[in-house]
Design a protein around this motif. Structure first.
Motif, mmCIF file in Angstrom:
data_model
loop_
_atom_site.group_PDB
_atom_site.id
_atom_site.type_symbol
_atom_site.label_atom_id
_atom_site.label_comp_id
_atom_site.label_asym_id
_atom_site.label_seq_id
_atom_site.Cartn_x
_atom_site.Cartn_y
_atom_site.Cartn_z
ATOM 1 N N VAL A 1 0.836 -1.197 0.000
ATOM 2 C CA VAL A 1 0.000 0.000 0.000
ATOM 3 C C VAL A 1 0.871 1.246 0.000
ATOM 4 C CG1 VAL A 1 -1.722 1.312 1.290
ATOM 5 C CG2 VAL A 1 -1.854 -1.196 1.214
ATOM 6 N N ALA A 2 1.818 1.313 0.929
ATOM 7 C CA ALA A 2 2.678 2.482 1.063
ATOM 8 C C ALA A 2 3.944 2.077 1.791
ATOM 9 C CB ALA A 2 1.965 3.592 1.826
ATOM 10 N N ALA A 3 5.025 2.785 1.499
ATOM 11 C CA ALA A 3 6.303 2.494 2.131
ATOM 12 C C ALA A 3 7.040 3.790 2.419
ATOM 13 C CB ALA A 3 7.153 1.587 1.246
ATOM 14 N N ILE A 4 7.897 3.733 3.430
ATOM 15 C CA ILE A 4 8.733 4.878 3.771
ATOM 16 C C ILE A 4 10.109 4.359 4.146
ATOM 17 C CG2 ILE A 4 7.872 4.896 6.172
ATOM 18 C CD1 ILE A 4 8.174 8.001 6.034
ATOM 19 N N THR A 5 11.133 4.941 3.540
ATOM 20 C CA THR A 5 12.489 4.501 3.823
ATOM 21 C C THR A 5 12.989 5.083 5.138
ATOM 22 O OG1 THR A 5 13.549 6.363 2.723
ATOM 23 C CG2 THR A 5 12.958 4.463 1.341
ATOM 24 N N ALA A 6 14.164 4.623 5.564
ATOM 25 C CA ALA A 6 14.765 5.186 6.770
ATOM 26 C C ALA A 6 15.017 6.692 6.599
ATOM 27 C CB ALA A 6 16.071 4.451 7.091
ATOM 28 N N GLY A 7 15.269 7.101 5.388
ATOM 29 C CA GLY A 7 15.520 8.516 5.112
ATOM 30 C C GLY A 7 14.272 9.340 4.896
ATOM 31 N N GLY A 8 13.103 8.683 4.880
ATOM 32 C CA GLY A 8 11.859 9.422 4.764
ATOM 33 C C GLY A 8 11.245 9.473 3.376
ATOM 34 N N THR A 9 11.852 8.821 2.407
ATOM 35 C CA THR A 9 11.271 8.774 1.060
ATOM 36 C C THR A 9 10.061 7.847 1.064
ATOM 37 O OG1 THR A 9 13.418 9.170 0.049
ATOM 38 C CG2 THR A 9 11.704 8.220 -1.354
ATOM 39 N N THR A 10 8.994 8.297 0.427
ATOM 40 C CA THR A 10 7.758 7.526 0.428
ATOM 41 C C THR A 10 7.378 7.073 -0.982
ATOM 42 O OG1 THR A 10 6.433 9.541 0.225
ATOM 43 C CG2 THR A 10 6.871 8.741 2.448
ATOM 44 N N ASN A 11 6.625 5.995 -1.037
ATOM 45 C CA ASN A 11 5.998 5.610 -2.294
ATOM 46 C C ASN A 11 4.678 4.925 -1.994
ATOM 47 O OD1 ASN A 11 7.884 3.175 -1.685
ATOM 48 N ND2 ASN A 11 6.436 2.366 -3.178
ATOM 49 N N TYR A 12 3.792 4.959 -2.969
ATOM 50 C CA TYR A 12 2.418 4.509 -2.773
ATOM 51 C C TYR A 12 1.939 3.673 -3.944
ATOM 52 C CZ TYR A 12 2.362 8.225 0.716
ATOM 53 O OH TYR A 12 2.641 9.024 1.798
ATOM 54 N N ALA A 13 1.023 2.779 -3.655
ATOM 55 C CA ALA A 13 0.314 2.085 -4.713
ATOM 56 C C ALA A 13 -0.543 3.097 -5.463
ATOM 57 C CB ALA A 13 -0.562 0.981 -4.131
ATOM 58 N N ASP A 14 -0.692 2.899 -6.759
ATOM 59 C CA ASP A 14 -1.486 3.836 -7.556
ATOM 60 C C ASP A 14 -2.905 3.981 -7.005
ATOM 61 O OD1 ASP A 14 -0.027 2.959 -10.792
ATOM 62 O OD2 ASP A 14 0.633 4.347 -9.232
ATOM 63 N N SER A 15 -3.430 2.902 -6.475
ATOM 64 C CA SER A 15 -4.822 2.899 -6.020
ATOM 65 C C SER A 15 -5.062 3.785 -4.798
ATOM 66 C CB SER A 15 -5.270 1.472 -5.701
ATOM 67 O OG SER A 15 -4.442 0.909 -4.699
ATOM 68 N N VAL A 16 -3.997 4.177 -4.101
ATOM 69 C CA VAL A 16 -4.175 4.977 -2.885
ATOM 70 C C VAL A 16 -3.508 6.346 -2.973
ATOM 71 C CG1 VAL A 16 -4.300 2.849 -1.530
ATOM 72 C CG2 VAL A 16 -2.146 4.140 -1.604
ATOM 73 N N LYS A 17 -2.827 6.626 -4.060
ATOM 74 C CA LYS A 17 -2.142 7.921 -4.196
ATOM 75 C C LYS A 17 -3.133 9.063 -4.076
ATOM 76 C CE LYS A 17 1.877 6.658 -6.986
ATOM 77 N NZ LYS A 17 2.501 6.694 -8.338
ATOM 78 N N GLY A 18 -2.756 10.058 -3.299
ATOM 79 C CA GLY A 18 -3.623 11.209 -3.095
ATOM 80 C C GLY A 18 -4.641 11.015 -1.985
ATOM 81 N N ARG A 19 -4.795 9.786 -1.497
ATOM 82 C CA ARG A 19 -5.754 9.527 -0.424
ATOM 83 C C ARG A 19 -5.080 9.068 0.873
ATOM 84 N NH1 ARG A 19 -9.302 5.459 -0.881
ATOM 85 N NH2 ARG A 19 -7.971 4.183 -2.223
ATOM 86 N N PHE A 20 -3.988 8.321 0.750
ATOM 87 C CA PHE A 20 -3.290 7.774 1.913
ATOM 88 C C PHE A 20 -1.952 8.483 2.090
ATOM 89 C CE2 PHE A 20 -5.174 3.166 1.909
ATOM 90 C CZ PHE A 20 -6.451 3.710 1.866
ATOM 91 N N THR A 21 -1.529 8.614 3.345
ATOM 92 C CA THR A 21 -0.229 9.195 3.657
ATOM 93 C C THR A 21 0.464 8.347 4.713
ATOM 94 O OG1 THR A 21 -1.060 11.429 3.215
ATOM 95 C CG2 THR A 21 0.995 11.233 4.465
ATOM 96 N N ILE A 22 1.689 7.926 4.396
ATOM 97 C CA ILE A 22 2.493 7.197 5.360
ATOM 98 C C ILE A 22 3.486 8.163 6.000
ATOM 99 C CG2 ILE A 22 4.222 6.476 3.634
ATOM 100 C CD1 ILE A 22 4.450 3.807 5.178
ATOM 101 N N SER A 23 3.711 7.988 7.288
ATOM 102 C CA SER A 23 4.677 8.823 7.995
ATOM 103 C C SER A 23 5.277 8.014 9.138
ATOM 104 C CB SER A 23 4.005 10.096 8.531
ATOM 105 O OG SER A 23 2.982 9.773 9.462
ATOM 106 N N ARG A 24 6.357 8.522 9.680
ATOM 107 C CA ARG A 24 7.009 7.819 10.786
ATOM 108 C C ARG A 24 7.463 8.819 11.828
ATOM 109 N NH1 ARG A 24 11.567 4.422 8.260
ATOM 110 N NH2 ARG A 24 11.995 3.910 10.445
ATOM 111 N N ASP A 25 7.457 8.365 13.077
ATOM 112 C CA ASP A 25 7.966 9.149 14.192
ATOM 113 C C ASP A 25 9.017 8.276 14.876
ATOM 114 O OD1 ASP A 25 8.491 10.448 16.578
ATOM 115 O OD2 ASP A 25 6.421 11.087 16.869
#
Length: 119
Positions: free
Chosen positions: A48-72
């Motif tokens: 669905v979505a991924a975030i690297t250790a450096g904070g780069t994100t990517n998303y499945a086309d089906s959720v782009k613009g609707r879902f947001t991944i983040s990390r603390d």
């Protein structure tokens, strides 16, 4: 060893929002790439979505613009904010952690949390 515990799933109406959380135990959380996958009955597990250790994100086309991944990293937690939910988003959502260290790959899965989008 890393243990992942998801929370935040539930029943929501179409167009609604949910925020999933994945709390990680163990050390070195900030060095892990984190991701959310989902699997509906009869389907393969999909990214669905991924975030690297450096904070780069990517998303499945089906959720782009609707879902947001983040990390603390201070809280050892990764989030998935899901907006404008659709019935086809109904799935079990799994948290995943992965890293490569000293030539070995390490990856871990959470137990999953159910998201149901229905009126």
């Amino acid at each position: 060893q890393v243990q992942l515990v998801e929370s935040g799933g539930g029943l929501v109406q179409p167009g609604g929002s949910l925020r999933l959380s994945c709390a990680a135990s163990g050390s070195m959380f900030s060095t892990y790439a984190m991701a959310w996958y989902r699997q509906a009955p009869g389907n393969q597990r999909e990214l669905v979505a991924a975030i690297t250790a450096g904070g780069t994100t990517n998303y499945a086309d089906s959720v782009k613009g609707r879902f947001t991944i983040s990390r603390d990293n201070a809280k050892n937690t990764v989030y998935l904010q899901m907006n404008s939910l659709k019935p086809e988003d109904t799935s079990v959502y799994y948290c995943h952690a992965a890293r490569i260290y000293s030539g070995r790959s390490y990856d871990y899965w959470g137990q999953g949390t159910q998201v149901t989008v229905s009126s």
